[in-house]
Design an enzyme around this catalytic site. Structure first.
Site, PDB file in Angstrom:
ATOM      1  N   LEU A  16       0.744  -1.550   0.030  1.00  0.00           N
ATOM      2  CA  LEU A  16      -0.221   0.188  -0.242  1.00  0.00           C
ATOM      3  C   LEU A  16       1.094   0.986   0.306  1.00  0.00           C
ATOM      4  CD1 LEU A  16      -2.079  -1.032   2.664  1.00  0.00           C
ATOM      5  CD2 LEU A  16      -2.474  -1.203   0.123  1.00  0.00           C
ATOM      6  N   LYS A 211       6.929   9.383  17.689  1.00  0.00           N
ATOM      7  CA  LYS A 211       8.518   8.191  18.134  1.00  0.00           C
ATOM      8  C   LYS A 211       9.055   8.291  19.277  1.00  0.00           C
ATOM      9  CE  LYS A 211      10.479   9.623  13.204  1.00  0.00           C
ATOM     10  NZ  LYS A 211      11.764   9.659  12.716  1.00  0.00           N
TER      11      LYS A 211
END
Length: 440
Positions: A16, A211
């Site tokens: 994808l 993150k």
């Protein structure tokens, strides 16, 4: 299916997204099928690549254009393994959940989605009995997620501190080495491709914030969302700040800092924050240059560990994606499962005001007798201990002199009160900057 067919039947891979990273992933799968077959134990067959625009040239990926489709929803229903490189929240989340429902394991580098809705994805993967891998979500090619999830599973992580955004590291490193202003270095970073045309996610710290949420969740077995991470970017950093830090024998880095801390009531909690940080030049993170990433991990048994390498780029990120793909494919072949969510600790996230660290405050003061004493009194009244004061040369234009005050460890809330009181002193012209210090 017979046993012989089971060992030769290809595992179907759906991709994808076919941007720079996706193109590198696709090219490697197409050009080296025998390597993946040998490493996995069964062939990997790329059965489709979902894109937005079928007419866009994609010669660099070396793809058979018959593989391209705009029907991402249909593609995930006919795959054993799904690689999600679209990014963002939707449609990525819906496609990943659909892949799980149809029995496919998923490899993703989608830090934004994991930071916002990781628990839901973990739960869906567990219910479906499939894997969710995301090595590429933090620090690009650097093997970090798997060591955190597996290699250190028997240890206790005390702290994770790292440079996890290459764009801001390039900017701060260049400012340190040349003395240039942030705007000029940012423009250069955009020309070199290190920064996007809209660099907001990088320079405001949002990329590192997502993150940090992932790292804190893994390190402390606690659900930490992006919204739990305190975030401050580098847009307010000036060349004067850089020169002040240099005089201290230090460098300035945008760090993601996740640590196990003691709360005011004595119980354990988790702190996760992103902000510009003064680091001594002797610290391993200080030597990380250009757009590289590095993560410093402190554990109870293993001690101090350092993970270093390219944190972005098409091929380095593709390396992480393909490593996860091989791992997920091996699990399909052997019937094994990768690690799921580990949130058993359920530690509370400590608000920034209760976090303790050291600070460097730069103020402009009147160059008169008694000023330093009045400044020191403010620190004494708020309970923030001063380590050192360095006064610069009086300026001719306004008669003020720069004063840099380094503190011992103090709570963020106390420091904020101190700064507010400094601004109220008649002898103080401005509070130019407040920077945190780590690793000293």
């Amino acid at each position: 299916m017979s046993e012989s067919n089971a060992t030769t039947e290809p595992l179907r891979v759906a991709l994808l997204g076919c941007g720079t990273v996706g193109s590198s992933v696709a090219r490697r799968l197409v050009e080296h099928p025998e390597e993946f077959s040998a490493r996995v134990g069964r062939p990997l067959e790329l059965v489709g690549v979902a894109v937005r625009d079928l007419d866009k040239p994609r010669d660099e990926a070396g793809l058979d254009r018959s593989l391209l489709t705009t029907d991402a929803e249909g593609l995930v229903t006919r795959a054993d393994l799904v690689i999600e490189l679209i990014g963002g929240i939707e449609p990525a989340r819906s496609l990943i959940l659909s892949a799980f429902e149809h029995g496919a394991s998923v490899v993703t580098g989608n830090k934004a989605l994991l930071g916002e809705d990781g628990p839901r994805l973990y739960e869906a993967a567990s219910e479906a009995g499939v894997d969710l891998h995301f090595e590429a979500a933090v620090a690009g090619a650097i093997p970090l997620i798997r060591p955190m999830r597996e290699s250190l599973a028997g240890d206790q992580v005390r702290r994770v501190m790292g440079i996890v955004n290459g764009t801001t590291n390039f900017i701060l490193d260049k400012m340190d080495r040349t003395g240039a202003d942030l705007a000029d270095v940012l423009a250069e970073a955009q020309q070199l491709g290190y920064a996007e045309a809209d660099p907001t996610a990088d320079v405001e710290g949002h990329d590192a914030q997502a993150k940090a949420a992932i790292l804190a969740s893994l390190a402390f077995h606690t659900r930490v969302a992006t919204s739990d991470v305190s975030c401050e970017g580098i847009t307010a950093i000036t060349s004067d700040d850089i020169r002040t830090v240099r005089r201290m024998g230090c460098v300035l880095k945008l760090l993601a800092i996740c640590e196990r801390v003691e709360r005011p009531d004595g119980t354990a909690g988790v702190s996760a924050r992103v902000h510009p940080t003064i680091v001594p030049r002797s610290h391993p993170l200080a030597s990380v240059r250009e757009a590289f990433n590095a993560v410093f991990v402190e554990t109870e048994l293993a001690g101090e560990l350092m993970f270093y390498g390219p944190g972005a780029g098409a091929d380095p990120t593709a390396s992480a994606v393909l490593g996860d793909l091989v791992q997920a494919a091996r699990h399909r072949v052997t019937g094994a499962r990768g690690p799921g969510e580990s949130a058993y600790a359920q530690l509370p996230v400590v608000p920034l005001g209760d976090v303790r660290t050291r600070y460097a405050i730069r103020v402009d003061v009147e160059d008169q007798p008694g000023v330093l004493a009045r400044v020191a009194t403010v620190f004494g009244d708020t309970g923030v201990s001063i380590e050192s004061m360095i006064q610069g040369i009086r300026r001719s234009d306004d008669g003020l002199a720069p004063l840099t005050i380094a503190t011992h460890e103090a709570a963020e809330g106390r420091l904020a009160e101190t700064v507010e009181r400094l601004r109220g002193l008649d002898e103080v012209g401005t509070v130019s900057s407040v920077l945190r210090m780590e690793g000293l």
